[in-house]
Design a protein around this motif. Structure first.
Motif, PDB file in Angstrom:
ATOM      1  N   SER A 120      -2.281   9.676  10.039  1.00 54.34           N
ATOM      2  CA  SER A 120      -1.664   9.585   8.692  1.00 54.34           C
ATOM      3  C   SER A 120      -0.893   8.055   8.638  1.00 54.34           C
ATOM      4  CB  SER A 120      -0.423  10.064   9.273  1.00 54.34           C
ATOM      5  OG  SER A 120       0.203  10.294  10.341  1.00 54.34           O
ATOM      6  N   PHE A 121      -0.399   7.503   9.409  1.00 53.83           N
ATOM      7  CA  PHE A 121      -0.255   6.115   9.534  1.00 53.83           C
ATOM      8  C   PHE A 121      -1.491   4.936   8.773  1.00 53.83           C
ATOM      9  CE2 PHE A 121       0.454   1.574  11.007  1.00 53.83           C
ATOM     10  CZ  PHE A 121       1.711   1.047  10.619  1.00 53.83           C
ATOM     11  N   LEU A 122      -2.229   5.162  10.110  1.00 54.97           N
ATOM     12  CA  LEU A 122      -3.629   5.089   9.076  1.00 54.97           C
ATOM     13  C   LEU A 122      -4.297   5.287   7.821  1.00 54.97           C
ATOM     14  CD1 LEU A 122      -5.807   2.501   9.874  1.00 54.97           C
ATOM     15  CD2 LEU A 122      -7.201   5.335  11.093  1.00 54.97           C
ATOM     16  N   ASP A 123      -3.965   6.231   7.059  1.00 56.48           N
ATOM     17  CA  ASP A 123      -4.416   6.270   5.946  1.00 56.48           C
ATOM     18  C   ASP A 123      -3.105   6.074   5.428  1.00 56.48           C
ATOM     19  OD1 ASP A 123      -6.569   7.734   7.176  1.00 56.48           O
ATOM     20  OD2 ASP A 123      -5.244  10.018   6.895  1.00 56.48           O
ATOM     21  N   ALA A 124      -1.755   5.973   5.546  1.00 56.27           N
ATOM     22  CA  ALA A 124      -1.101   5.248   4.676  1.00 56.27           C
ATOM     23  C   ALA A 124      -1.482   3.550   4.477  1.00 56.27           C
ATOM     24  CB  ALA A 124       0.377   5.511   4.804  1.00 56.27           C
ATOM     25  N   CYS A 158      -4.307   2.288   5.297  1.00 54.15           N
ATOM     26  CA  CYS A 158      -5.391   2.268   3.622  1.00 54.15           C
ATOM     27  C   CYS A 158      -4.879   2.237   2.696  1.00 54.15           C
ATOM     28  CB  CYS A 158      -6.137   2.809   4.141  1.00 54.15           C
ATOM     29  SG  CYS A 158      -7.134   2.884   5.950  1.00 54.15           S
ATOM     30  N   VAL A 159      -4.276   2.850   2.048  1.00 51.90           N
ATOM     31  CA  VAL A 159      -3.929   3.100   0.475  1.00 51.90           C
ATOM     32  C   VAL A 159      -3.126   1.757  -0.066  1.00 51.90           C
ATOM     33  CG1 VAL A 159      -2.626   3.921  -1.117  1.00 51.90           C
ATOM     34  CG2 VAL A 159      -3.846   5.881  -0.065  1.00 51.90           C
ATOM     35  N   TRP A 160      -2.593   0.700   0.684  1.00 56.45           N
ATOM     36  CA  TRP A 160      -1.316   0.250   0.427  1.00 56.45           C
ATOM     37  C   TRP A 160      -2.299  -1.239   0.268  1.00 56.45           C
ATOM     38  CZ3 TRP A 160       1.001  -4.347   4.230  1.00 56.45           C
ATOM     39  CH2 TRP A 160       1.791  -4.494   3.440  1.00 56.45           C
ATOM     40  N   GLN A 161      -2.664  -1.154   1.537  1.00 62.88           N
ATOM     41  CA  GLN A 161      -3.932  -2.042   1.517  1.00 62.88           C
ATOM     42  C   GLN A 161      -5.288  -2.458   0.703  1.00 62.88           C
ATOM     43  OE1 GLN A 161      -4.627  -4.915   3.615  1.00 62.88           O
ATOM     44  NE2 GLN A 161      -2.939  -5.126   5.044  1.00 62.88           N
ATOM     45  N   ALA A 162      -5.187  -1.292  -0.111  1.00 55.08           N
ATOM     46  CA  ALA A 162      -6.717  -1.370  -0.814  1.00 55.08           C
ATOM     47  C   ALA A 162      -5.895  -1.706  -2.643  1.00 55.08           C
ATOM     48  CB  ALA A 162      -6.757   0.821  -0.921  1.00 55.08           C
ATOM     49  N   VAL A 163      -4.255  -1.783  -2.626  1.00 53.62           N
ATOM     50  CA  VAL A 163      -3.713  -2.354  -3.895  1.00 53.62           C
ATOM     51  C   VAL A 163      -4.343  -3.450  -3.431  1.00 53.62           C
ATOM     52  CG1 VAL A 163      -2.243  -2.215  -4.977  1.00 53.62           C
ATOM     53  CG2 VAL A 163      -2.434  -0.484  -3.949  1.00 53.62           C
ATOM     54  N   LYS A 164      -4.337  -3.844  -2.699  1.00 54.38           N
ATOM     55  CA  LYS A 164      -4.365  -5.495  -2.946  1.00 54.38           C
ATOM     56  C   LYS A 164      -5.523  -6.278  -2.655  1.00 54.38           C
ATOM     57  CE  LYS A 164      -5.308  -8.065   1.094  1.00 54.38           C
ATOM     58  NZ  LYS A 164      -5.069  -7.949   2.426  1.00 54.38           N
ATOM     59  N   PHE A 165      -6.633  -5.422  -2.297  1.00 51.46           N
ATOM     60  CA  PHE A 165      -7.785  -6.252  -2.146  1.00 51.46           C
ATOM     61  C   PHE A 165      -8.367  -5.805  -3.430  1.00 51.46           C
ATOM     62  CE2 PHE A 165      -8.215  -5.200   2.936  1.00 51.46           C
ATOM     63  CZ  PHE A 165      -9.067  -6.868   3.072  1.00 51.46           C
ATOM     64  N   SER A 166      -8.452  -4.797  -4.054  1.00 47.60           N
ATOM     65  CA  SER A 166      -9.099  -4.535  -5.093  1.00 47.60           C
ATOM     66  C   SER A 166      -8.513  -6.067  -6.548  1.00 47.60           C
ATOM     67  CB  SER A 166      -7.736  -2.907  -6.227  1.00 47.60           C
ATOM     68  OG  SER A 166      -8.713  -2.833  -7.288  1.00 47.60           O
ATOM     69  N   ILE A 167      -7.076  -5.811  -6.048  1.00 47.50           N
ATOM     70  CA  ILE A 167      -7.166  -7.211  -6.766  1.00 47.50           C
ATOM     71  C   ILE A 167      -6.954  -8.626  -6.576  1.00 47.50           C
ATOM     72  CG2 ILE A 167      -4.683  -8.275  -7.101  1.00 47.50           C
ATOM     73  CD1 ILE A 167      -2.855  -6.460  -7.098  1.00 47.50           C
ATOM     74  N   ILE A 168      -7.660  -8.982  -5.553  1.00 53.31           N
ATOM     75  CA  ILE A 168      -8.425  -9.760  -5.134  1.00 53.31           C
ATOM     76  C   ILE A 168     -10.019  -9.382  -5.509  1.00 53.31           C
ATOM     77  CG2 ILE A 168      -9.724 -11.444  -3.002  1.00 53.31           C
ATOM     78  CD1 ILE A 168      -7.051 -10.219  -1.600  1.00 53.31           C
ATOM     79  N   ARG A 203       3.557  -4.127  -3.814  1.00 51.51           N
ATOM     80  CA  ARG A 203       5.018  -4.709  -3.979  1.00 51.51           C
ATOM     81  C   ARG A 203       5.681  -3.721  -3.060  1.00 51.51           C
ATOM     82  NH1 ARG A 203       6.593  -5.460  -8.791  1.00 51.51           N
ATOM     83  NH2 ARG A 203       8.133  -3.536  -9.317  1.00 51.51           N
ATOM     84  N   ASP A 204       5.750  -2.570  -3.072  1.00 53.02           N
ATOM     85  CA  ASP A 204       6.315  -1.595  -2.872  1.00 53.02           C
ATOM     86  C   ASP A 204       5.622  -0.728  -1.211  1.00 53.02           C
ATOM     87  OD1 ASP A 204       8.807  -2.529  -3.596  1.00 53.02           O
ATOM     88  OD2 ASP A 204       8.453  -1.316  -5.165  1.00 53.02           O
ATOM     89  N   PRO A 205       5.587  -1.019  -0.172  1.00 53.77           N
ATOM     90  CA  PRO A 205       4.637  -0.541   1.048  1.00 53.77           C
ATOM     91  C   PRO A 205       5.036   1.080   1.180  1.00 53.77           C
ATOM     92  CG  PRO A 205       5.369  -2.341   1.527  1.00 53.77           C
ATOM     93  CD  PRO A 205       6.328  -2.320   0.738  1.00 53.77           C
ATOM     94  N   PRO A 206       3.968   1.914   0.980  1.00 50.87           N
ATOM     95  CA  PRO A 206       4.508   2.983   1.623  1.00 50.87           C
ATOM     96  C   PRO A 206       5.958   2.999   2.889  1.00 50.87           C
ATOM     97  CG  PRO A 206       2.007   2.709   1.592  1.00 50.87           C
ATOM     98  CD  PRO A 206       2.491   1.828   1.632  1.00 50.87           C
ATOM     99  N   PRO A 207       6.969   3.666   3.067  1.00 45.07           N
ATOM    100  CA  PRO A 207       7.931   3.989   3.872  1.00 45.07           C
ATOM    101  C   PRO A 207       7.543   3.763   5.411  1.00 45.07           C
ATOM    102  CG  PRO A 207       8.296   5.951   2.519  1.00 45.07           C
ATOM    103  CD  PRO A 207       6.512   5.416   3.053  1.00 45.07           C
ATOM    104  N   GLU A 208       6.210   4.599   6.131  1.00 49.19           N
ATOM    105  CA  GLU A 208       5.922   3.370   7.163  1.00 49.19           C
ATOM    106  C   GLU A 208       5.394   2.574   7.368  1.00 49.19           C
ATOM    107  OE1 GLU A 208       4.765   5.514   5.574  1.00 49.19           O
ATOM    108  OE2 GLU A 208       3.155   7.023   5.956  1.00 49.19           O
ATOM    109  N   VAL A 209       5.122   2.106   6.940  1.00 43.93           N
ATOM    110  CA  VAL A 209       4.427   0.694   6.847  1.00 43.93           C
ATOM    111  C   VAL A 209       5.753  -0.507   6.527  1.00 43.93           C
ATOM    112  CG1 VAL A 209       2.969  -0.866   5.420  1.00 43.93           C
ATOM    113  CG2 VAL A 209       1.927   1.259   5.435  1.00 43.93           C
ATOM    114  N   ALA A 210       6.300  -0.021   5.751  1.00 43.98           N
ATOM    115  CA  ALA A 210       7.316  -0.917   5.173  1.00 43.98           C
ATOM    116  C   ALA A 210       8.210  -1.225   6.856  1.00 43.98           C
ATOM    117  CB  ALA A 210       8.105  -0.575   3.708  1.00 43.98           C
TER     118      ALA A 210
END
Length: 286
Positions: free
Chosen positions: A257-261, A263-273, A172-179
């Motif tokens: 650093s942006f790609l890493d952030a 990836c961490v955010w998208q990983a949450v969604k993929f794990s839920i799926i 729900r709350d993406p990292p600042p650079e992604v948000a």
């Protein structure tokens, strides 16, 4: 066993998985830009997933169930995802563009229940299939094949995905650079464009070359103002997320650093799926 967010984000091949997803979403945009554009912020993504979940949870024997504006408000407003008025405006927009409609037998009922139209159903099912295919690409699984054999697993899994994503602060709350991107108009489309372009083998000094970026053409393609896009890119550059490789500002780079952030955010969604689909298949086997 479904994959955890930590396992996904820590897998060196996960960036390739996101690139596969980004390219498929870009193709989906080209085929149906109006629908993709309508859902192209994180807020709208969560509202649309929540709305679809309420539709699938409808009990035909209980008129009080299903998708209504009031029930969608109850689902997303407590999490600060949207205001009551924003939910109302979003649903009216879906009706205006014929991505949703009132149920045929709902005349005179209050609140009046809605349902997605065929184009919306097809888009949601495609989104789900592409995400499963992306996971298969990562670990050699057979999720997409299983979905082909059990298409109703989507109906079981989607409400669980929507509710878990809405309830997860990590999604729900993406990292600042992604948000910076996904909370702004069409910003998610810009990320998909950039991730799809990446040469993942060509990293140099923590940067990936994005090649030539024509802001005017990109803005036109994504139906956003050029000024809005330029302002977005400038803010991202000030954060060090990306920048220009030449004085004329025709070539850009994306920071590791942006790609890493991301990836961490998208990983949450993929794990839920992954968890929800595994659960749905197990439920249908019982």
């Amino acid at each position: 066993m479904s994959l955890s967010a930590a396992e996904l984000a820590g897998n060196p091949a996960f960036a390739s998985t996101l690139q596969y997803l980004a390219r498929n979403l870009r193709n989906a945009y080209d085929e149906g830009p109006r629908l993709a554009r309508t859902l192209a912020t994180h807020q709208r993504w969560m509202m649309s997933q929540g709305a679809y979940a309420l539709h699938l949870e409808r009990d035909r024997e209980k008129p009080s169930t299903g998708l209504t504006v009031a029930r969608l408000r109850d689902l997303v407003v407590p999490y600060g995802i949207a205001s009551r008025n924003t939910v109302q405006n979003f649903m009216e927009e879906l009706l205006n563009y014929r991505f949703a409609r009132y149920l045929p037998d709902s005349m005179g009922r209050r609140p009046r229940p809605l349902e997605p139209t065929e184009v919306t159903e097809a888009a949601m099912q495609r989104w789900f299939a592409v995400n499963l295919s992306a996971l298969d690409l990562l670990d050699g699984g057979r999720r997409f094949d299983d979905l082909t054999k059990m298409p109703l697993a989507f109906d079981r899994a989607q409400p669980r995905i929507a509710r878990n994503c809405i309830e997860s602060s990590g999604w729900r709350d993406p990292p600042p650079e992604v948000a910076l991107f996904v909370w702004t108009d069409a910003g998610g489309l810009v990320i998909d464009e950039f991730v799809g372009r990446l040469d993942l083998e060509g990293e140099e000094e923590g940067r990936f070359d994005l090649g030539r970026v024509d802001a005017r053409r990109m803005a036109e393609h994504f139906m956003m103002s050029r000024t809005h896009l330029q302002r977005l890119l400038k803010k991202a550059a000030e954060r060090g997320c990306m920048g220009w490789s030449d004085d004329k500002r025709t070539r850009m780079w994306l920071a590791r650093s942006f790609l890493d952030a991301y990836c961490v955010w998208q990983a949450v969604k993929f794990s839920i799926i992954d968890e929800a689909f595994e659960w749905a298949c197990r439920e249908m086997d019982d």
